[in-house]
Design an enzyme around this catalytic site. Structure first.
Site, mmCIF file in Angstrom:
data_model
loop_
_atom_site.group_PDB
_atom_site.id
_atom_site.type_symbol
_atom_site.label_atom_id
_atom_site.label_comp_id
_atom_site.label_asym_id
_atom_site.label_seq_id
_atom_site.Cartn_x
_atom_site.Cartn_y
_atom_site.Cartn_z
ATOM 1 N N LYS A 34 92.446 29.754 43.698
ATOM 2 C CA LYS A 34 91.997 30.320 44.967
ATOM 3 C C LYS A 34 90.575 30.789 44.738
ATOM 4 O O LYS A 34 90.322 31.694 43.932
ATOM 5 C CB LYS A 34 92.861 31.508 45.394
ATOM 6 C CG LYS A 34 92.323 32.092 46.706
ATOM 7 C CD LYS A 34 92.799 33.477 47.062
ATOM 8 C CE LYS A 34 91.921 33.984 48.221
ATOM 9 N NZ LYS A 34 92.215 35.372 48.598
ATOM 10 N N TYR A 47 92.376 32.993 40.357
ATOM 11 C CA TYR A 47 91.773 33.582 41.547
ATOM 12 C C TYR A 47 90.345 33.989 41.169
ATOM 13 O O TYR A 47 90.139 34.851 40.318
ATOM 14 C CB TYR A 47 92.616 34.795 41.949
ATOM 15 C CG TYR A 47 92.252 35.513 43.237
ATOM 16 C CD1 TYR A 47 91.238 35.085 44.071
ATOM 17 C CD2 TYR A 47 92.959 36.652 43.606
ATOM 18 C CE1 TYR A 47 90.934 35.762 45.250
ATOM 19 C CE2 TYR A 47 92.669 37.337 44.776
ATOM 20 C CZ TYR A 47 91.653 36.895 45.587
ATOM 21 O OH TYR A 47 91.355 37.586 46.745
#
Lengths: 303, 303, 303, 303
Positions: A162, A134
């Site tokens: 992400k 992330y």
């Protein structure tokens, strides 16, 4: 688990005393699944994940696993200050039924790329669930470089990314660098760029605003996947206008509290959750500010 | 507990497998007390506090409490991502024998001044030990404004401030604003500015470099307190030169790993601790880099 | 010219149409010289130097040279975007009677240390006046590293440094590194730290606030030079309180416009200059904000 | 003049003594026009505009106006530190035959949005040519907010925006906010996002890399305009790989010098210009680094 589509970072509904509001949470999950989402991401930024105690996390994850009942994959954020606790969160996520974990580079101290590599390699070794990286420099405040992400993807330490960095040119570099890795997925966290993300070759999106309008995001994704970029752009621009709900806080809240409280306020106005209460020490919108959120919802036709 | 003088943020010695090295820790505490320090601060940045597990923290705190045996106050850092854990660390610090806790504003999310006030008020309410605020924007990445600190001091929510911000003009604003609060102390975390801190009216200093040269810092403090600024400056400038040990890492470490590993390397060269090993995922100095640390120690006459 | 003492960065008084107000400028110079300053620095940040046209610069420099009549040295800022224009400013400063020029590292583009070295070496070669380096990262937004400054000092490319960086620990590194160069001077630009600067071994200070209170700064400098740090600190803390005049702008001005307009407003309230008008596009204080500046002046006894 | 398509920010070829190389400039213009570009932007960042003297600017603009002979519009950057000089650049651009000017918000000082509005309003009043706003926070270091840009567009003070900010979500906000202004155009400066820009509704792009590969960018633009996003993406990804030429500097250059010198080096290897020399004080690539640029060109099939 190969991720794709719209995977909202679920807000964490609290009641007026600040406790997890399980009823609201159940309705929020139903709102997402009815909207056609392809997964749920718990304990992200929108979910105020880093502020939740272990007990609160367990309550949320249990409820969501039960509500979802296997229909879509569940990702659990494991962001924490201490590496040992990140691993502990991963173990607990597995035990409670999540399908993958999502981890940011170590924060507080500013780590080097070498140290970030070391962190993710160790996490990959210790985590019982696949790890999605992330990248959210606005919170982590350390660059997570394309070359570092490529190395981790190539080693299999991470199964996806992400990317909530604003710099889509860097994301594009990652997409090009990992194009030969069929099982590695890149998803955007940028609410305003989901159609673009699909066009760039990303597997999907993790937009906080999808809490409010899951069906709109499912529409953007489906239209773009089908090559109908005009339709995708039209709905996307509606969501750009809807994002004004994150900019209504002007009474001493942090930007982030204003933004996430904007989502929660919209969800209360839509009748999905009971309260816009934020986890301490984040503060919520005032009544006047909440009214402006309502005005934005009306402008885009959601109210 | 009214803090004053030199309170080193204690390094956390690890053995070659990465476990707490209790023998080295004991020698390090003795090195500090022999050097004439006025307190010890555990689990600060230099102590790699945010990276330590609860078990590791307990081992360190128990050993230091026993070694110090009440001769100087012990402060315990309670920095963590989750507010509930900050409070838990404070409870545990009390139980294990610390005298005060040291807390930074909430990090990861960027909080507003209102939310920082709320965080410290709640911590003051919940903590069984007095709270010292710690301003270190290089890690917290949020401004902790003079007006916010003054408010907390005036309410009695905090008993002191460790200020490691580079901007001493802001620190001076805090000193002037809290001059009428006789029990509120301001201390600097800047190794290069201890004489200046005393001249500005601060109660003392929390310099990481004092791990290596506690006697030098005790000398600077004593000379400045006695008004002998020429003597204080002379020793202070020697410490400015010694700080070159934090700038010897050039093989992929973060700045912070290079800096703290520089302290540990110097302590191994001085025979105080066994290993310069850093807590994962921070990396330590190479052999060649450690040699340059040795050269700096020789230049200032410590080796 | 060997610089020392208090060298205010002179504000540039404008009339209500935005033109240089020569009468006010003359009174401002007299205010400074009466206050006991040791030099004047034109076209610095406080002087809104980078905003002035060549014609405006010439009007100001001619007037100040005539008013000062050789009593103290005059420094002229030569900050500009284009290297050729920096050199042209230096030539013009010489022609109009300045004693030295003050230059920042190149800005807009973010230059490397190597490129900064190259810039100052070329400027030293081309400038008919000695060059003082000016470190003000808040505007230049590039680090000007101690090692780079030391190199330039050692080569004789610069005769001094005005350091307005907030990080006095870095300034101290420069002081220690250049201690063997008897002709190289370091001065601070930080209004709140003049006593400290003297204690650290600096030659003096270039404080914008001295426009308002030159005598106070002369007092701080003299007391500190005489070793009377208690007296110096007392007056310095008064100036810390006076600095509140830079924080009264809350109606859309930039911080910098608010700060410099705060100085100009105070000077109008003291009867030294006619107008607090700022050079376009900077905006000035509102009437209500100007009243708060007056309140601060009264609090510290200047009104 | 309504801008659209690919408008490269022209590099400024210098000879080995640092003077404008008019022959190379002529060939570079021909290379662009042969490649199918829709305009030329002089004195941008890639053109090292802020470093050029007035005389150098005049030489370049005269030559380009003559070479282009009216086939495409010519934009002239007017970035400078002093507002009066920005206006003077605009007057000179008109006189020498440019079609529009391109201006950044004022830099060095950090201006407020109100002051930025004031700057552009005054420029619009004084400039004899239409003004395109240029948002490039990496150099200007001030936010140029969507609401400010919308206001200027709505007032007619600016006819377009070149947006080189990395945050395309903010750009999208501007696009949506100005969608009802048929004559206002938004263009991206991001080399990696030209297909995306078209999909988002932008009028075109101003990519530095188009100096090297104008035909590729013309292809991307044409394919995207025609709705063939697959073809556009394919060529765009080739350009993402080609952008590696901006990352080959590792011998003390600034990032920007390495990047722009990467463009110039590629142009020498393609036989378009004679030298990769940069304007002082920027430094160019070493021979070894230039070889790596050649390797990248070969990888993407340009050599």
């Amino acid at each position: 688990v190969k991720l794709h589509g719209i995977i909202p970072p679920l807000a964490t509904p609290l009641d007026d005393r600040g406790a997890i509001d399980v009823g609201s949470l159940r309705r929020l999950v139903a709102h997402q699944l009815d909207g056609g989402v392809d997964g749920l991401f718990l304990f992200g930024s929108t979910g105020e994940g880093p502020l939740l105690s272990d007990a609160e996390r367990a309550v949320v994850l249990r409820e969501v696993v039960e509500s979802v009942a296997g229909r879509v994959p569940i990702l659990a954020g494991v962001m924490d200050a201490t590496p040992a606790r990140v691993v502990a969160h991963a173990a607990s996520a597995r035990e409670l039924g999540a399908d993958a974990v999502v981890a940011v580079p170590p924060f507080y101290f500013t780590h080097s790329q070498l140290e970030i590599l070391s962190f993710f390699r160790e996490l990959a070794r210790m985590s019982p669930l696949p790890v999605v990286a992330y990248n959210i420099p606005v919170f982590v405040k350390t660059s997570f470089e394309p070359a570092t992400i490529e190395t981790l993807a190539r080693e299999g330490a991470i199964v996806g990314l992400k990317d909530s960095a604003l710099d889509l040119a860097a994301t594009r570099q990652i997409i090009v660098r990992t194009a030969d890795l069929p099982d590695f997925v890149v998803m955007t966290g940028l609410e305003q760029m989901v159609d673009v993300a699909v066009q760039m070759g990303m597997a999907g999106a993790v937009p906080g605003l999808a809490n409010v309008a899951p069906r709109s995001f499912a529409t953007i994704y489906a239209a773009a996947k089908a090559g109908d970029y005009a339709r995708a752009r039209q709905e996307q621009e509606r969501m750009v206008r809807l994002m004004d709900i994150v900019r209504q806080a002007h009474s001493g809240q942090s930007f982030i509290a204003g933004a996430f409280s904007g989502f929660k306020t919209a969800l209360t106005l839509l009748g999905v959750i009971e309260s816009s209460r934020m986890h301490a020490p984040l503060s919520e919108l005032s009544v006047a500010e909440a009214e402006r959120v309502g005005a934005v919802l009306r402008e885009v036709g959601l109210l």
